[in-house]
Structure formats: C-alpha cells, structure tokens
Write an enzyme that holds these catalytic residues in place. Structure first.
Site, short mmCIF file in Angstrom:
data_model
loop_
_atom_site.label_atom_id
_atom_site.label_comp_id
_atom_site.label_asym_id
_atom_site.label_seq_id
_atom_site.Cartn_x
_atom_site.Cartn_y
_atom_site.Cartn_z
N HIS A 38 -7.59 -5.67 -0.20
CA HIS A 38 -6.36 -4.92 0.02
C HIS A 38 -5.65 -5.48 1.26
O HIS A 38 -6.13 -5.28 2.38
CB HIS A 38 -6.79 -3.47 0.23
CG HIS A 38 -5.68 -2.50 0.33
ND1 HIS A 38 -4.89 -2.19 -0.76
CD2 HIS A 38 -5.21 -1.76 1.37
CE1 HIS A 38 -4.00 -1.28 -0.38
NE2 HIS A 38 -4.17 -1.00 0.90
N SER B 150 0.82 -1.21 0.00
CA SER B 150 0.00 0.00 0.00
C SER B 150 0.86 1.26 0.00
O SER B 150 1.75 1.39 -0.83
CB SER B 150 -0.96 -0.07 1.19
OG SER B 150 -2.08 0.70 0.93
N TRP C 58 -9.87 0.33 -5.49
CA TRP C 58 -9.34 1.67 -5.15
C TRP C 58 -7.89 1.80 -5.64
O TRP C 58 -7.46 2.87 -6.05
CB TRP C 58 -9.44 1.84 -3.64
CG TRP C 58 -9.04 3.14 -3.02
CD1 TRP C 58 -8.10 3.30 -2.03
CD2 TRP C 58 -9.57 4.44 -3.26
NE1 TRP C 58 -8.02 4.61 -1.65
CE2 TRP C 58 -8.91 5.34 -2.39
CE3 TRP C 58 -10.54 4.94 -4.14
CZ2 TRP C 58 -9.18 6.72 -2.37
CZ3 TRP C 58 -10.81 6.31 -4.11
CH2 TRP C 58 -10.14 7.17 -3.24
N LYS D 243 4.27 1.96 -2.36
CA LYS D 243 4.73 3.15 -3.09
C LYS D 243 6.16 3.44 -2.63
O LYS D 243 7.07 3.73 -3.41
CB LYS D 243 3.85 4.37 -2.79
CG LYS D 243 2.32 4.15 -2.89
CD LYS D 243 1.53 5.41 -2.54
CE LYS D 243 0.13 5.19 -1.97
NZ LYS D 243 -0.87 4.54 -2.75
#
Ligand code: GTR
Length: 426
Positions: free
Chosen positions: A405, A264, A355, A268
């Site tokens: 997720h 998540s 998302w 990144k």
C-alpha cells in the site's frame, strides 16, 4: 495466510493513524458472497438508460444516493475565497521546475480555516501546463526535500491532538513523503503539480469538524453535520474543488486539464471530488480500497463495518447504518467511478494491499465501463484482471503493481502516460 497492513505510510516511524486490525477480515476469494450490483444504466424506477442524453438524469440520481447514504452533501453556498501569494514562482532545486506557494483563505477572516497550496511548474514550458492536483498526508514540507517549502504547523497540531506528539522537530519531516510525489518526473513530463495538506481542510480525527471548514457553514448553534451532511472525505473533496478555483486563476496552469489524484483515503477523496466537480478533467485513484474504487458487496479485506467502526467521521452519519448490510446500500463503488464518465479515470492497485481488495478495485473499474460504452467509448479494455505490471487502458486505466500500500514511481509513470495520452501532451 497472514496479512499485516501498515495502513498508511511505508515509513513505519511516522506518527499517522493506526490501521484497524483486520482480525475478522476475509481474504479468501472462495468466501466472497454472491452479490448483485446496482445497475448504473438503469433509472431508480427501473427504466433503462438508452442514450448519452439520458445520462445526466441518471448521473444526478446516483450522485444524490452517494450524497444521502455515503459521503454526505456538501454545502451549496460558495465561500468567499481569498488567495494570498506566499511565494511567487521561483526556480526550484534541480533547475527543472518553478515553485510557487499560495494560501487559500476559506473565509474573510485571517484566522479562519485556510489551506496552503504548493505548486511546481515545469520550467520553460510555453503556455499553460496541464496539472495533477492531490492532497498530502504530512504537510507540503514532506512532499520534497526542498528547504524553501513552508513548514506546516497544522501537521504538528494534528499529531498532538491524536495523542501522538512529534518526538522530533517539524523541520525533520522535510521530504518524509517525497517517495510518493515524483515531482521531477511530473514536471519533466510537462505537468504542473499542486498539493495541499489534507488536515488544513479538516483534521483527520473524530469530533474535529469545528476545527475545519465545516464550521464555516453551520447554522444556528449547529455542532455537527446532519445525518446526510458531509463528513471528512466530503470536506477534503470540497477542498480540492477550492484548489481548482485557485488553479483557474493561475496563468501557468490549464485548469481545463487538471487531473485529481489521491492515495488511500485520499484516493476515495479524489474519486468523490471528480464525482462532485465535473471541472476535474481526469481522476486517479491509487489504492483507494473500501469506499474508493473497490466493490463493497465483495466484503473482501476492509468492509463497510470495519471502516465505519474505525473512521466514522469520514462519511455522513447515514452511512453507519450499512455496517454488515452492504446489500442494502443503494449504490456500489463502480457507480462512484461511473460518476466521472465520460472523463478518463485511472485505478491503481498493489499486490500486497489486500486490505484494499485489488480485485475489487479492478471490478469497480470493469463494472463502471458500460457507462463509457453508452458514449461509444470503451471504458476498461479488458474483462480479465491483468497480471502485475501490465497496465490496461482506454478511457479507464488499471494496473496492479508488486508491493505494498503506497504510491511509487512506477504508479506515477503510469498516471503520467495515461494523462499525457488523454490531455494530448507529447
Ligand atoms: C486505513 C483504512 C483504509 C485506507 C488507509 C489510508 O487504515 O482502513 O480505508 O484509507 O487507512 O488512508 O491510508
């Protein structure tokens, strides 16, 4: 279609940051606008990149654009680190691994910012083990039920500061994130694991820079980063490099075979760490989504506008100019992946994690591939998005799994197989 996304953790009871409600988000493939991606293999002056010899110059251009417009520049000055062994290598529960805990002081002062590393080594390996390195969300004590892991009061501090004080003792968070860290599988596969709490580096909230590593580098009265200086993601990636500085001194670990991994926002971060520090031999992005592996220009799920409204501190201030102006961004996220080339990169998506735009994550990996081909390699071996639970991989690997997720054992099994192949682990 109704999409609900508990952004951060499967454990709804855990007091983590709320997701920005994705009210106006697009989840319709037919509404993805037409877009043109910036070409990783064309210099900013329009000339083509023709050979691997050209790549370092093109790579430097892309890196500078991400620094200037997205994550911000990290400080050039090297901090004077101190490593304090809190616990020497000790047999861990289960018998398959050894545990070690090391404090990385980011300055000469004992009360300055510091990060605690939790390490597991495979028991009985001869020589140096390859390793996975990744930041965790809830403190090292949450990574495993192991009662010897030191409790991290910074987790408590950070929840308090977000106005969500813990309603139960810190001790009860032991193992709270354990389903995301397959410690036994990792060590059984012959890998070491190193992890640290991300809030040790910079607390994950607005206006908290003075509490983390940023303040170590401020000049004359500076109180916040300049418009092109590092935000929180930049500092977390920098922290991963400082963890690697330690791993280079650790006799049980082969620092030339360290895979940087994250989920998540920390996915990144892992990609940005691999971009800024070429010592990382491999990178894994798990469900990293918007401003991770997913193409921004698709505007599917989380967008530049939503992320910069909810989490402006993750980026440099310049980035905030691109809300609803994705086409004006001089880069897109396939180029972030490409900054790792020709090193191996794995991108993982989850089917219900719309998302994070699973298709956009796949396309990020696909459109990074020409850079691997420049090196006579393959990159991603499939132009079609593979079905659920059918990983594809060459130097770039990709899978989409069923579910939400999260990081699961299934994800770790793929990361371990991929890293084993690239690191020559039998
Ligand atoms: C969400 C955010 C995502 C992702 C996620 C996480 O709220 O919108 O970009 O980073 O948090 O880190 O769990």
């Amino acid at each position: 279609m109704k999409i609900t996304r508990r952004a951060c953790l499967p454990l709804a009871a855990l007091p983590l940051l709320p997701a920005q409600p994705p009210q106006e988000a697009n989840y319709d493939e037919a509404r993805v606008p037409p877009y043109t991606l910036p070409d990783p293999l064309r210099f900013e002056n329009g000339l083509p990149v023709r050979s691997p010899r050209d790549w370092p110059r093109r790579r430097a251009e892309i890196l500078a654009l991400f620094e200037q417009h997205v994550y911000g520049r990290m400080p050039a000055a090297r901090p004077s680190l101190r490593f304090e062994v809190l616990e020497p290598a000790t047999p861990a529960p289960g018998g398959g691994s050894l545990r070690k805990q090391v404090r990385v002081h980011f300055s000469a002062k004992d009360d300055g910012p510091k990060m605690d590393l939790l390490l597991y080594f495979p028991a009985g390996t001869r020589g140096k083990a390859p390793a996975f390195l990744g930041l965790n969300f809830l403190g090292n004590h949450a990574v495993h039920k192991d009662p010897a892991i030191l409790l991290n009061p910074n987790f408590q501090r950070d929840q308090q500061a977000r106005g969500r004080p813990l309603d139960r003792p810190l001790e009860s968070f032991r193992g709270a994130e354990a389903s995301r860290w397959a410690v036994d599988k990792i060590t059984a596969a012959g890998f070491a694991l190193a992890t640290a709490y991300y809030g040790d580096i910079t607390p994950d909230r607005r206006d908290a820079f003075h509490e983390g590593v940023h303040a170590l580098f401020w000049r004359g009265g500076q109180k916040e980063p300049a418009a092109d200086e590092w935000g929180a993601i930049g500092s977390w990636a920098w922290g991963l490099s400082r963890a690697l500085d330690y791993l280079e001194t650790e006799p049980a670990i082969d620092a030339r075979r360290v895979a940087v991994m994250g989920h998540s926002r920390l996915g990144k971060t892992a990609l940005w760490a691999a971009a800024t520090d070429t010592r990382f031999a491999l990178a894994v992005s798990n469900n990293s989504g918007c401003m991770g592996a997913a193409l921004s220009r698709r505007r599917f799920g989380e967008t530049v506008a939503s992320i910069s409204r909810a989490f402006p501190w993750w980026f440099c201030r310049n980035f905030l100019n691109y809300a609803n102006r994705e086409d004006g961004l001089p880069v897109d996220q396939h180029q972030l992946i490409a900054l790792a080339a020709p090193r191996p990169v794995y991108v993982a998506s989850a089917q219900e994690d719309l998302w994070a735009d699973p298709r956009g994550e796949f396309l990020g990996a696909l459109h990074a591939s020409p850079v691997w081909r420049l090196f006579g390699k393959t990159g991603l071996p499939s132009r079609e998005m593979p079905p659920v639970h059918q990983p594809v991989s060459a130097e770039i690997g990709y899978h989409i799994r069923a579910g939400k997720h999260d990081v699961t054992d299934y994800d770790w099994e793929q990361f371990l197989a991929f890293a084993s192949r690239h690191f020559g682990v039998k």
